[in-house]
Design an enzyme around this catalytic site. Structure first.
Site, PDB file in Angstrom:
ATOM      1  N   ASP A   1      81.379  21.641 119.217  1.00 14.19           N
ATOM      2  CA  ASP A   1      82.588  22.014 119.949  1.00 14.19           C
ATOM      3  C   ASP A   1      83.731  21.157 119.418  1.00 14.19           C
ATOM      4  O   ASP A   1      83.507  20.144 118.755  1.00 14.19           O
ATOM      5  CB  ASP A   1      82.385  21.756 121.460  1.00 14.19           C
ATOM      6  CG  ASP A   1      83.641  22.052 122.273  1.00 14.19           C
ATOM      7  OD1 ASP A   1      84.317  23.051 121.968  1.00 14.19           O
ATOM      8  OD2 ASP A   1      83.954  21.278 123.198  1.00 14.19           O
ATOM      9  N   SER A   2      84.934  21.537 119.761  1.00 15.31           N
ATOM     10  CA  SER A   2      86.094  20.724 119.400  1.00 15.31           C
ATOM     11  C   SER A   2      86.039  19.351 120.069  1.00 15.31           C
ATOM     12  O   SER A   2      86.659  18.415 119.593  1.00 15.31           O
ATOM     13  CB  SER A   2      87.366  21.450 119.830  1.00 15.31           C
ATOM     14  OG  SER A   2      87.291  21.763 121.209  1.00 15.31           O
TER      15      SER A   2
ATOM     16  N   TYR B   1      91.332  22.406 119.543  1.00 15.26           N
ATOM     17  CA  TYR B   1      91.389  23.457 118.524  1.00 15.26           C
ATOM     18  C   TYR B   1      92.257  24.619 119.024  1.00 15.26           C
ATOM     19  O   TYR B   1      92.703  25.436 118.250  1.00 15.26           O
ATOM     20  CB  TYR B   1      89.988  24.015 118.249  1.00 15.26           C
ATOM     21  CG  TYR B   1      89.071  23.164 117.391  1.00 15.26           C
ATOM     22  CD1 TYR B   1      89.395  21.860 117.026  1.00 15.26           C
ATOM     23  CD2 TYR B   1      87.860  23.695 116.938  1.00 15.26           C
ATOM     24  CE1 TYR B   1      88.521  21.101 116.247  1.00 15.26           C
ATOM     25  CE2 TYR B   1      86.995  22.954 116.155  1.00 15.26           C
ATOM     26  CZ  TYR B   1      87.326  21.656 115.817  1.00 15.26           C
ATOM     27  OH  TYR B   1      86.466  20.913 115.039  1.00 15.26           O
ATOM     28  N   GLY B   2      92.432  24.680 120.334  1.00 17.39           N
ATOM     29  CA  GLY B   2      93.027  25.857 120.975  1.00 17.39           C
ATOM     30  C   GLY B   2      94.466  26.143 120.609  1.00 17.39           C
ATOM     31  O   GLY B   2      94.974  27.219 120.890  1.00 17.39           O
TER      32      GLY B   2
ATOM     33  N   CYS C   1      82.242  26.160 121.102  1.00 18.13           N
ATOM     34  CA  CYS C   1      83.689  26.274 121.278  1.00 18.13           C
ATOM     35  C   CYS C   1      84.109  27.748 121.176  1.00 18.13           C
ATOM     36  O   CYS C   1      83.869  28.402 120.163  1.00 18.13           O
ATOM     37  CB  CYS C   1      84.361  25.465 120.173  1.00 18.13           C
ATOM     38  SG  CYS C   1      86.140  25.504 120.229  1.00 18.13           S
ATOM     39  N   ASN C   2      84.737  28.246 122.221  1.00 19.90           N
ATOM     40  CA  ASN C   2      85.177  29.648 122.193  1.00 19.90           C
ATOM     41  C   ASN C   2      86.248  29.874 121.134  1.00 19.90           C
ATOM     42  O   ASN C   2      86.299  30.932 120.519  1.00 19.90           O
ATOM     43  CB  ASN C   2      85.729  30.060 123.559  1.00 19.90           C
ATOM     44  CG  ASN C   2      84.623  30.465 124.501  1.00 19.90           C
ATOM     45  OD1 ASN C   2      84.290  31.633 124.610  1.00 19.90           O
ATOM     46  ND2 ASN C   2      84.019  29.492 125.160  1.00 19.90           N
ATOM     47  N   THR C   3      87.113  28.869 120.934  1.00 21.39           N
ATOM     48  CA  THR C   3      88.166  29.026 119.935  1.00 21.39           C
ATOM     49  C   THR C   3      87.551  29.165 118.545  1.00 21.39           C
ATOM     50  O   THR C   3      87.901  30.079 117.782  1.00 21.39           O
ATOM     51  CB  THR C   3      89.121  27.812 119.983  1.00 21.39           C
ATOM     52  OG1 THR C   3      89.611  27.676 121.319  1.00 21.39           O
ATOM     53  CG2 THR C   3      90.271  27.974 119.037  1.00 21.39           C
TER      54      THR C   3
ATOM     55  N   GLU D   1      89.847  17.740 131.744  1.00 25.73           N
ATOM     56  CA  GLU D   1      89.589  16.448 131.081  1.00 25.73           C
ATOM     57  C   GLU D   1      90.002  15.279 131.963  1.00 25.73           C
ATOM     58  O   GLU D   1      89.408  14.203 131.900  1.00 25.73           O
ATOM     59  CB  GLU D   1      90.289  16.405 129.727  1.00 25.73           C
ATOM     60  CG  GLU D   1      89.783  17.533 128.848  1.00 25.73           C
ATOM     61  CD  GLU D   1      89.672  17.202 127.388  1.00 25.73           C
ATOM     62  OE1 GLU D   1      90.315  16.248 126.950  1.00 25.73           O
ATOM     63  OE2 GLU D   1      88.915  17.922 126.702  1.00 25.73           O
TER      64      GLU D   1
ATOM     65  N   CYS E   1      86.168  29.690 127.612  1.00 24.38           N
ATOM     66  CA  CYS E   1      86.512  28.334 127.154  1.00 24.38           C
ATOM     67  C   CYS E   1      85.456  27.382 127.692  1.00 24.38           C
ATOM     68  O   CYS E   1      85.020  27.526 128.844  1.00 24.38           O
ATOM     69  CB  CYS E   1      87.894  27.932 127.675  1.00 24.38           C
ATOM     70  SG  CYS E   1      88.356  26.242 127.266  1.00 24.38           S
ATOM     71  N   THR E   2      85.071  26.433 126.854  1.00 19.56           N
ATOM     72  CA  THR E   2      84.040  25.457 127.231  1.00 19.56           C
ATOM     73  C   THR E   2      84.321  24.756 128.565  1.00 19.56           C
ATOM     74  O   THR E   2      83.398  24.419 129.294  1.00 19.56           O
ATOM     75  CB  THR E   2      83.989  24.346 126.167  1.00 19.56           C
ATOM     76  OG1 THR E   2      85.333  23.956 125.849  1.00 19.56           O
ATOM     77  CG2 THR E   2      83.263  24.792 124.930  1.00 19.56           C
ATOM     78  N   HIS E   3      85.594  24.491 128.828  1.00 20.10           N
ATOM     79  CA  HIS E   3      85.934  23.666 129.992  1.00 20.10           C
ATOM     80  C   HIS E   3      85.905  24.420 131.324  1.00 20.10           C
ATOM     81  O   HIS E   3      85.816  23.812 132.381  1.00 20.10           O
ATOM     82  CB  HIS E   3      87.335  23.080 129.822  1.00 20.10           C
ATOM     83  CG  HIS E   3      87.441  22.028 128.764  1.00 20.10           C
ATOM     84  ND1 HIS E   3      87.029  22.228 127.472  1.00 20.10           N
ATOM     85  CD2 HIS E   3      87.908  20.762 128.828  1.00 20.10           C
ATOM     86  CE1 HIS E   3      87.264  21.128 126.775  1.00 20.10           C
ATOM     87  NE2 HIS E   3      87.797  20.223 127.575  1.00 20.10           N
TER      88      HIS E   3
HETATM   89  N1  DGL Z   1      86.546  23.946 123.215  1.00 18.45           N
HETATM   90  C1  DGL Z   1      87.733  24.772 123.293  1.00 18.45           C
HETATM   91  C2  DGL Z   1      87.336  26.216 123.603  1.00 18.45           C
HETATM   92  O1  DGL Z   1      86.275  26.485 124.135  1.00 18.45           O
HETATM   93  C3  DGL Z   1      88.698  24.249 124.341  1.00 18.45           C
HETATM   94  C4  DGL Z   1      89.373  22.948 123.956  1.00 18.45           C
HETATM   95  C5  DGL Z   1      90.197  23.052 122.696  1.00 18.45           C
HETATM   96  O2  DGL Z   1      91.307  23.620 122.724  1.00 18.45           O
HETATM   97  O3  DGL Z   1      89.723  22.602 121.673  1.00 18.45           O
HETATM   98  O4  DGL Z   1      88.084  27.111 123.306  1.00 18.45           O
END
Ligand code: DGL
Length: 261
Positions: free
Chosen positions: A7-8, A39-40, A70-72, A149, A181-183
């Protein structure tokens, strides 16, 4: 052989939690690119190049299967990188879409994610392909990542931000909301409160683990979890470790990635 997950940052440990339930005996190697998160808000080329470096690291560590938590990165990099990886590479999109379809027989469906995920159109296109008749309402909700976060998982401010973001989707009477999104799984409580009981939440981390479980069985004893970070672990790691359960992390190590350009 370990399962590689990346993940990012730290947020992808929400996916690890689901993977550990699905594959309790698998060793997991997790890379969080904490030096370069988020990464977003980055370009597709940058996210692809970062993802390539991490995949190369995980391959060198012996991962025989990888999950892009990471979804991005799933939206921007998985399809183009998959052919060169040499081991199965799972993104979050296919399983998230499948879970959205399973959650409701009818739309409309909402999708929330980072600016890059939503701008890529990856979820919107995949949903339109599977259910051409469904209306899809996608919205970038970037402020949710820093709130998570900071550990602001509920309370007045978070609820206000969530309500502001979801208002247009609620107006469209969405039946399902994909948390792309992971979060966001950490915000399920406040999302459910704002949306009410008529909207089903699709947690892409659970959907990914469930879809993989179907294709894997019979592995060794108890799996370990090793975490590799590209920067010092911040306070968010402690919070997510709490979410994973005490004693689940076997080691945390700082690494340097090598450019694959
Ligand atoms: N991990 C990113 C996602 O799932 C979210 C955080 C980021 O922007 O890197 O898209």
């Amino acid at each position: 052989m370990p399962l590689g997950v990346f993940d990012s940052g730290i947020g992808g440990l929400t996916v690890v939690r689901s993977l550990r339930v699905a594959f309790p005996k698998r060793d997991i190697l997790y890379v969080g690119d904490t030096a370069r998160v988020p990464y977003g808000n980055k370009s597709p080329e940058t996210v692809r190049s970062y993802s390539r470096e991490i995949i190369s690291f995980l391959k060198a560590q012996g991962a025989d299967r990888m999950v892009v938590a990471c979804n991005t990165a799933s939206a921007l990099a998985v399809e183009s990188l998959r052919p060169g990886v040499g081991v199965p590479l799972h993104g979050m999109i296919e399983s998230g879409v499948a879970a959205a379809l399973a959650a409701s027989a009818e739309g409309p469906v909402g999708v929330i994610g980072t600016s890059a995920t939503i701008a890529s159109g990856a979820y919107q296109q995949a949903l339109a392909k599977e259910r051409p008749g469904w209306k899809v309402f996608a919205r970038a909700t970037p402020l949710l990542v820093p709130l998570v976060e900071e550990g602001w998982l509920d309370g007045e401010v978070t609820e206000k931000v969530v309500r502001e973001y979801l208002q247009p989707l609620m107006k469209e009477k969405i039946r399902v909301l994909v948390l792309a999104c992971t979060h966001y799984p950490l915000l399920k409580g406040v999302l459910a409160k704002v949306l009410g009981p008529g909207v089903k939440l699709v947690d892409s981390s659970e959907a990914c683990a469930d879809s993989m479980r179907a294709s894997e069985n019979g592995i060794q004893e108890k799996g370990r979890l090793k975490i590799f970070l590209t920067d010092e672990p911040g306070p968010f790691l402690g919070r997510v470790e709490g979410f994973l359960g005490k004693g689940t992390v076997d080691s945390v190590e700082r690494i340097q990635l090598v450019s694959q350009a």
